[in-house]
Scaffold this motif. Structure first.
Motif, PDB file in Angstrom:
ATOM      1  N   GLU A 102       2.807 -24.863  -4.442  1.00  0.00           N
ATOM      2  CA  GLU A 102       2.330 -25.314  -3.145  1.00  0.00           C
ATOM      3  C   GLU A 102       3.476 -25.724  -2.218  1.00  0.00           C
ATOM      4  N   ILE A 103       4.649 -25.941  -2.796  1.00  0.00           N
ATOM      5  CA  ILE A 103       5.789 -26.440  -2.027  1.00  0.00           C
ATOM      6  C   ILE A 103       6.857 -25.387  -1.794  1.00  0.00           C
ATOM      7  N   ALA A 104       7.148 -24.608  -2.832  1.00  0.00           N
ATOM      8  CA  ALA A 104       8.260 -23.650  -2.755  1.00  0.00           C
ATOM      9  C   ALA A 104       8.004 -22.482  -3.682  1.00  0.00           C
ATOM     10  N   GLU A 105       8.709 -21.398  -3.426  1.00  0.00           N
ATOM     11  CA  GLU A 105       8.565 -20.260  -4.325  1.00  0.00           C
ATOM     12  C   GLU A 105       9.527 -20.415  -5.502  1.00  0.00           C
ATOM     13  N   PRO A 106       9.168 -19.881  -6.662  1.00  0.00           N
ATOM     14  CA  PRO A 106      10.054 -19.998  -7.823  1.00  0.00           C
ATOM     15  C   PRO A 106      11.350 -19.234  -7.599  1.00  0.00           C
ATOM     16  N   PHE A 107      12.432 -19.728  -8.195  1.00  0.00           N
ATOM     17  CA  PHE A 107      13.720 -19.067  -8.021  1.00  0.00           C
ATOM     18  C   PHE A 107      13.676 -17.632  -8.528  1.00  0.00           C
ATOM     19  N   GLY A 108      14.245 -16.739  -7.725  1.00  0.00           N
ATOM     20  CA  GLY A 108      14.365 -15.342  -8.114  1.00  0.00           C
ATOM     21  C   GLY A 108      15.561 -14.736  -7.398  1.00  0.00           C
ATOM     22  N   ILE A 109      16.457 -14.123  -8.126  1.00  0.00           N
ATOM     23  CA  ILE A 109      17.689 -13.601  -7.535  1.00  0.00           C
ATOM     24  C   ILE A 109      17.407 -12.552  -6.464  1.00  0.00           C
ATOM     25  N   ASP A 110      16.584 -11.575  -6.810  1.00  0.00           N
ATOM     26  CA  ASP A 110      16.317 -10.489  -5.862  1.00  0.00           C
ATOM     27  C   ASP A 110      15.646 -10.999  -4.596  1.00  0.00           C
ATOM     28  N   ARG A 111      14.680 -11.914  -4.768  1.00  0.00           N
ATOM     29  CA  ARG A 111      13.988 -12.470  -3.603  1.00  0.00           C
ATOM     30  C   ARG A 111      14.952 -13.282  -2.740  1.00  0.00           C
ATOM     31  N   ALA A 112      15.828 -14.038  -3.388  1.00  0.00           N
ATOM     32  CA  ALA A 112      16.795 -14.854  -2.638  1.00  0.00           C
ATOM     33  C   ALA A 112      17.709 -13.975  -1.798  1.00  0.00           C
ATOM     34  N   ILE A 113      18.230 -12.915  -2.405  1.00  0.00           N
ATOM     35  CA  ILE A 113      19.113 -11.998  -1.677  1.00  0.00           C
ATOM     36  C   ILE A 113      18.357 -11.310  -0.548  1.00  0.00           C
ATOM     37  N   HIS A 114      17.113 -10.946  -0.802  1.00  0.00           N
ATOM     38  CA  HIS A 114      16.276 -10.313   0.229  1.00  0.00           C
ATOM     39  C   HIS A 114      16.120 -11.244   1.427  1.00  0.00           C
ATOM     40  N   HIS A 115      15.842 -12.520   1.169  1.00  0.00           N
ATOM     41  CA  HIS A 115      15.701 -13.496   2.258  1.00  0.00           C
ATOM     42  C   HIS A 115      17.004 -13.606   3.052  1.00  0.00           C
ATOM     43  N   LEU A 116      18.127 -13.690   2.343  1.00  0.00           N
ATOM     44  CA  LEU A 116      19.422 -13.825   3.007  1.00  0.00           C
ATOM     45  C   LEU A 116      19.716 -12.624   3.898  1.00  0.00           C
ATOM     46  N   GLU A 117      19.430 -11.448   3.399  1.00  0.00           N
ATOM     47  CA  GLU A 117      19.701 -10.235   4.164  1.00  0.00           C
ATOM     48  C   GLU A 117      18.819 -10.130   5.406  1.00  0.00           C
ATOM     49  N   ARG A 118      17.700 -10.833   5.374  1.00  0.00           N
ATOM     50  CA  ARG A 118      16.792 -10.828   6.536  1.00  0.00           C
ATOM     51  C   ARG A 118      17.080 -11.987   7.482  1.00  0.00           C
ATOM     52  N   GLY A 119      18.130 -12.721   7.208  1.00  0.00           N
ATOM     53  CA  GLY A 119      18.547 -13.778   8.119  1.00  0.00           C
ATOM     54  C   GLY A 119      18.001 -15.162   7.828  1.00  0.00           C
ATOM     55  N   LYS A 120      17.309 -15.315   6.711  1.00  0.00           N
ATOM     56  CA  LYS A 120      16.783 -16.627   6.354  1.00  0.00           C
ATOM     57  C   LYS A 120      17.839 -17.451   5.615  1.00  0.00           C
ATOM     58  N   VAL A 121      17.767 -18.752   5.790  1.00  0.00           N
ATOM     59  CA  VAL A 121      18.577 -19.669   4.994  1.00  0.00           C
ATOM     60  C   VAL A 121      17.762 -20.031   3.754  1.00  0.00           C
ATOM     61  N   VAL A 122      18.351 -19.860   2.593  1.00  0.00           N
ATOM     62  CA  VAL A 122      17.651 -20.159   1.340  1.00  0.00           C
ATOM     63  C   VAL A 122      18.143 -21.497   0.801  1.00  0.00           C
ATOM     64  N   ILE A 123      17.208 -22.402   0.552  1.00  0.00           N
ATOM     65  CA  ILE A 123      17.534 -23.712   0.011  1.00  0.00           C
ATOM     66  C   ILE A 123      17.117 -23.746  -1.455  1.00  0.00           C
ATOM     67  N   PHE A 124      18.081 -23.941  -2.338  1.00  0.00           N
ATOM     68  CA  PHE A 124      17.792 -24.019  -3.771  1.00  0.00           C
ATOM     69  C   PHE A 124      17.632 -25.483  -4.171  1.00  0.00           C
TER      70      PHE A 124
END
Length: 238
Positions: A107-129
């Motif tokens: 309900e708060i955040a998506e589970p950590f995933g390498i591919d998803r994290a890189i996808h977000h970064l490439e789309r211009g999002k800031v990823v907070i771990f």
């Protein structure tokens, strides 16, 4: 831009500003604006946040009723609180964000995933771990290095209140000299405390440069990303 993809490590202590504990609105706003400068110039930014401003974990526990493992999990949850707060400040300055957590809380955040994290970064999002690595006995410094390696970051930036690594404590010795460059091996030998030894070992083994710099000086984050000689670089000796 020298470093296209970076991971910024922010300690919980940095987020509490001059307060003794808790969240400092001015600090959050300042850091959000610093991140925006880098995003606006095309940089890809991931962030690992500590939780020491809310709960540091075992070292500060005096009561025997809370053991190391329980204390470390409490510290992980503290990083989630900081992550949610920082997300709000980032989005308030116009940055799209995503929180990824090492402990599932859908309900708060998506589970950590390498591919998803890189996808977000490439789309211009800031990823907070957040939530560290999801396991006790590992610090958020170690989590930051591991996440940087996993997302193939060009550099890890440790934002602190000092402008680098010195030969001795500059607050105690006015003759302390700042080191512009230092090898991981030298960091081991000197017993540098700005990051834990496990983090340095991971960085060394994976050839990940780490830059320690003053995050509180406005414009420094952008300068480091651009390649200016700010702070101290810890790297593998060639």
């Amino acid at each position: 831009m020298k470093y296209k993809r970076s991971l910024l490590k922010l300690s919980g202590e940095a987020l509490m500003g001059e307060n003794k504990f808790g969240l400092h609105s001015t600090r959050f706003q300042q850091y959000a604006e610093e991140v925006k400068k880098v995003v606006d110039m095309g940089g890809q930014v991931a962030i690992v946040i500590g939780g020491g401003n809310i709960f540091r974990g075992f070292p500060r526990i005096k009561e025997k009723t809370i053991n190391r493992i329980e204390g470390d999990y409490m510290g992980m949850l503290a990083t989630v609180i900081n992550g949610i707060a920082f997300q709000s400040y980032l989005e308030n300055v116009g940055i799209c964000t995503c929180i990824q957590t090492a402990i599932r809380m859908d309900e708060i955040a998506e589970p950590f995933g390498i591919d998803r994290a890189i996808h977000h970064l490439e789309r211009g999002k800031v990823v907070i771990f957040v939530a560290g690595l999801g396991n006790p006995y590992f610090t958020t410094d170690t989590a930051a290095v591991l996440r940087a390696i996993e997302i193939k970051a060009d550099v890890l930036l440790k934002g602190t209140k000092v402008d680098g690594i010195y030969t001795t404590d500059p607050e105690k010795n006015k003759y302390a000299k700042k080191l512009k460059n230092i090898s991981f091996d030298m960091a081991y030998q000197m017993g540098i405390k700005v990051m834990d030894q496990t983090a340095f070992i991971l960085g060394n083994e994976n050839d990940l440069p780490i830059i320690i710099f003053d995050i509180n000086k406005r414009g420094n984050f952008k300068k480091v990303i651009s390649g200016e000689k700010i702070g101290t670089m810890v790297s593998k000796k060639k």
